[in-house]
Structure formats: structure tokens, C-alpha cells
Design an enzyme around this catalytic site. Structure first.
Site, PDB file in Angstrom:
ATOM      1  N   SER A 194      -1.319   8.142   0.647  1.00 52.89           N
ATOM      2  CA  SER A 194      -0.549   8.596  -0.498  1.00 52.89           C
ATOM      3  C   SER A 194      -1.049   8.066  -1.838  1.00 52.89           C
ATOM      4  CB  SER A 194       0.922   8.185  -0.314  1.00 52.89           C
ATOM      5  OG  SER A 194       1.065   6.779  -0.282  1.00 52.89           O
TER       6      SER A 194
ATOM      7  N   LYS B 203      -0.170   2.839  -9.072  1.00 52.35           N
ATOM      8  CA  LYS B 203       0.397   3.924  -8.261  1.00 52.35           C
ATOM      9  C   LYS B 203       1.875   4.128  -8.595  1.00 52.35           C
ATOM     10  CE  LYS B 203       1.109   5.166  -3.370  1.00 52.35           C
ATOM     11  NZ  LYS B 203       0.927   4.706  -1.972  1.00 52.35           N
TER      12      LYS B 203
ATOM     13  N   SER C 143      -2.162   4.432   3.530  1.00 56.30           N
ATOM     14  CA  SER C 143      -2.131   5.071   2.211  1.00 56.30           C
ATOM     15  C   SER C 143      -3.113   4.518   1.191  1.00 56.30           C
ATOM     16  CB  SER C 143      -0.714   5.007   1.631  1.00 56.30           C
ATOM     17  OG  SER C 143       0.159   5.820   2.375  1.00 56.30           O
TER      18      SER C 143
END
Length: 471
Positions: free
Chosen positions: A161, A86, A185
Site C-alpha cells: 500500500s 505515507k 506494504s
């Protein structure tokens, strides 16, 4: 095995195929890079594809494996298996944007601690996956980047996210991925994309060298298609590094071993109504009830419980707003983050520590209230995923209200620091994935991982693949 089946093969099985020399690290890496090239222009799951670095590394690993002196059993657990990181965690030598378009050309000078551990486990990094701007929004639609779409239906969001990691795994663009969770997230995109996501306990994974995230609310996490893969990557990423502000003892068995040991009879609580939000959408409620019914059939004790998260909302907003002040000029931020930043700067300087103290107080009470049960079952979200851009035209304050109501089941357990695993729980009538989350006692990932594996064995999900990805 054809290329599609191989792309959707669990990471642990891919590692075995490499050690047995059925496939090579180069062949597997090239397979995923080809799929990224063909599919990701529609999906937008990667901010940066590290094709040149990944190929060079895969070639070196392939040569190492072929050397007569190499004993396959001595290789790292995930030798030659591709992975994605990520883009809130730096990888040395490539951009780390944090979802901010101004930082697209900023090159990281060192790996995050978890990235070092992932490399040491033998993984080959394919690239950096998309995230919302600074990770503050539960959908990756950062200004200056194409929105990340859901492989199950491209008009819908992947969630966030860690939406790029989830979309990439769900579409077979990588077998497993790293994520992060400061308010859902990891769990949110896992639920939206039909995957397993683990938010570990606070202190389970080191935050070195950058330090803690969001006052300890944020942790690194894992996204995978199977419980065993997720557990094995959690084993890789776990562990204390000198100077960490939080730490936990190593559990008596590995998390991967926990997937192979059915849990004892557990006392399990569940809820589908959360005060002050009310009842979850009927399809999310039904997903919870089906899992609860299955757990009762499996011999566990089941009880309904009441949950009131009303006190969490205001102090959590204050902490949330404070995370946006990262030194980037306001003009370069998106609408929501500009609003959060202005709200943060308008508050007195003592608001943040007071909010954190209030959250600590709430955490103690919530953990005490949940103490009689072993595991709590909740929906991940109050309603299924939204369409891409669905809330983009709303005023920032209204958008924030929608976000808080949607993700309400997730942030309380960032506040308490408890471990949570999100697991697939079927589909909506429109074919969008649903997820439920299993919340464990503080520091007890082992029980929820074992329980998730028991659910997976009784109700398999990894055979499901989005049509978009079956090229």
C-alpha cells in the site's frame, strides 16, 4: 551536477552537499517541487503536496545554514533533505485521508511519532503520498483518487500500500520516503519500483501516539534507492517511546554502520516454492536464484528449504477483515473493503482474538523452524506487478484470492515480527523491476542490512532510472 543527477542523488549525499554549502535546502526543495509539478499528474504519487509549508521551512533552514553562528557539523543528520510521508500517518496541519475519499478534508491535529523523529532529523516534508484505502490492498487504486502508476511503465501499478512513496522515490520526486508494512506494504512497492524497502522488527519503531497497528502485524518502514539511505532513515525512526506495547534494545552499532561492515559467513536458506501457492513465476524464481548464486560466490553457505504457509491464510484473513472496521460508513468504502467489512461483521465476536492466538502459535513454530539459518531469501511477490485496474472488475472474493496468491511471501513475516529488507533483483524482459527479500532473525536488522549492502556493492542498482523521470 545537473538537476536530474541531483534529484537521484542519495539522501545521505544530499545532506553532505547541504552541510558543505554546495546546495541549499531551498534549492533542493524547489527542485523536487518542480519535478512533482511536472511529473506527478501522470504518476499520482502524492495525495497532498505541502509546497507552501516546505518552501517556508526550506527558506528558514537556508537562512540558518548561512548564519555565521551555525556550525554545519552540529546540524541534524538530514538537515534540509526532502522526504515524503505515507498518508496513513498524520502530519499536523494537513489532511490525513487513509486513502478514504470521505476524509480528504480532515486535517490532522498532531504528528505521528515517526513524523516527529523525521522532523528532528532535519528533514523537510514535501507532502503525503498515496496509499490504498485503509492500506488493505497491495495497489493504490482507492475510490475517489487517481491510481498511482509505476514510473517504469505507467500502465502498471506501483504496488502498495505504500505505492505513492515508492513511485515518488523511483521517479526522483523525493530522495527517500516513509512507508508502512502490515502485510508487505513496504516490500511490495519497493520490489515493483526497483527500490530498497525495510520492514523492521516488531518493536523497533514506536507506534506512538496512535498505538499498535493490526495486532502488532503493522510496522512503520523505509523506502529508498540505496541500502545506506534506508539504514540511516531506520536509525532516525527507531526507538522506544514510553507506553509502547513492544520494544527492542538498541543494537550495538547503528544500522548505517552495519552497511559498512561486511557480514561474516552466513548460513542462508532460500525458497521459490511456497505451499499452498506453488512455484513463483519463472522470472521471480530466476531473480532469487541469481541472488543466491551471488551469495554463494561471496562465501556464504546456501541451502534450499521447504516452506508451508497454509495454516496462516485463514486466521490472517480474519485479522485482515477486522482492520477495515474503522468507523467509516460502509457506503464510502471501495468494493474490496466493503466485502472485508461484511465478512468481519458476520463472524462471532471471539473470531478476532482466536485468530490472533492462532497466528502467535504459528509464529513460534515458524521462527523455531527457521532457527538453523541466519537469513532466508525469498521472492517478494509470486509474479511481477499487475496492470493498473487489472483486477478492478473481479468480484471482491476473487480479487482477494488473487491478492493472497500474489503477495504470499510477505505476510508471514508480519506474523512472526521478523525484520525483512527488499532489494532490487533485476528486471523482467518487459523492463519491470523485480525484487527479492532477505528475512532476518527476530530483532536482527543488522545482519540483513549488512548482507544487503554486500549484495548492492557486488551488483549495483541505483544507477538505473526510469525513462519517464528523465525529463
Amino acid at each position: 551536477m545537473d538537476s536530474i543527477d541531483l534529484a537521484f542523488t542519495p539522501a545521505l549525499e544530499q545532506a553532505r552537499l547541504i552541510r558543505d554549502k554546495v546546495i541549499s535546502p531551498l534549492e533542493l526543495t524547489q527542485l523536487y517541487l518542480d519535478r512533482i509539478q511536472q511529473l506527478d499528474s501522470s504518476l499520482n504519487s502524492f495525495f497532498t503536496v505541502m509546497a507552501e509549508q516546505a518552501i517556508a521551512e526550506a527558506k528558514a533552514k537556508t537562512e540558518q545554514l548561512a548564519a555565521p553562528s551555525t556550525e554545519p557539523s552540529s546540524l541534524p543528520a538530514f538537515f534540509g533533505v526532502p522526504v515524503a510521508i505515507k498518508d496513513l500517518s498524520p502530519v499536523a496541519g494537513v489532511p490525513c485521508t487513509y486513502g478514504i475519499h470521505l476524509l480528504k478534508k480532515r486535517i490532522a491535529t498532531e504528528d505521528a511519532g515517526v513524523v516527529t523523529k523525521i522532523r528532528q532529523a532535519g528533514f523537510t516534508i514535501l507532502g503525503k503520498t498515496s496509499t490504498s484505502e485503509i492500506g488493505t490492498s497491495p495497489y493504490p487504486e482507492s475510490r475517489g483518487f487517481a491510481p498511482t502508476r509505476n514510473p517504469w511503465n505507467l500502465t502498471y501499478s506501483s504496488g502498495g500500500s505504500s505505492g505513492g512513496s515508492a513511485a515518488a522515490v523511483a521517479a526522483g520526486l523525493c530522495p527517500i520516503a516513509h512507508g508502512g508494512d502490515a502485510g508487505g506494504s513496504v516490500r511490495i512497492p519497493s520490489a515493483c519500483c526497483g527500490l530498497v524497502g525495510i520492514k523492521p522488527s516488531r518493536g523497533r519503531i514506536s507506534s506512538a501516539p496512535l498505538g499498535e497497528k493490526v495486532g502488532g502485524l503493522g510496522v512503520e518502514g523505509v523506502i529508498a534507492r540505496t541500502v545506506a539511505d534506508a539504514a540511516a532513515l531506520l536509525d532516525v525512526m527507531s526507538g522506544y517511546v514510553s507506553g509502547d506495547p513492544y520494544w527492542l534494545p538498541t543494537p550495538p552499532i547503528s544500522f548505517l554502520e552495519a552497511t559498512q561492515q561486511p557480514p561474516q559467513r552466513l548460513r542462508i536458506g532460500f525458497a521459490t516454492t511456497l505451499k499452498p501457492m506453488g512455484e513463483a513465476d519463472p522470472v521471480c524464481t530466476q531473480a532469487v536464484m541469481e541472488i543466491v548464486q551471488l551469495l554463494e560466490i561471496l562465501g556464504h553457505s546456501i541451502e534450499s528449504i521447504d516452506l508451508d504457509f497454509s495454516e496462516i491464510i485463514d486466521p490472517l484473513k480474519i485479522v485482515w477483515q477486522a482492520t477495515v472496521d474503522v468507523g467509516v460508513p460502509r457506503i464510502f468504502l471501495g468494493k474490496l473493503n466493503r466485502y472485508l467489512l461484511s465478512r468481519s461483521r458476520s463472524r462471532p465476536s471471539g473470531a478476532y482474538p482466536q485468530a490472533m492466538m492462532k497466528l502467535h502459535e504459528i509464529a513460534r513454530k515458524l521462527i523455531a523452524d527457521l532457527n538453523p539459518i541466519d537469513v532466508l531469501v525469498l521472492p517478494v511477490l509470486m509474479h511481477p506487478t499487475i496492470r493498473v485496474g487489472e483486477w478492478a472488475k473481479k468480484r471482491a472474493a476473487k480479487e482477494l484470492d488473487h491478492i493472497i496468491k500474489w503477495i504470499a511471501p510477505c505476510p508471514p513475516f508480519n506474523v512472526t515480527g521478523q525484520p525483512v529488507i527488499a532489494v532490487p533483483a533485476g528486471f523482467t524482459p518487459d523492463g519491470l523491476p523485480l525484487g527479492v527479500q532477505l528475512v532476518g532473525r527476530p530483532g536482527d536488522e543488522t545482519t540483513i542490512i549488512s548482507l544487503a549492502a554486500q549484495i548492492e556493492a557486488a551488483k549495483p542498482w541505483s544507477q538505473h532510472r526510469p525513462t519517464f523521470a528523465l525529463y
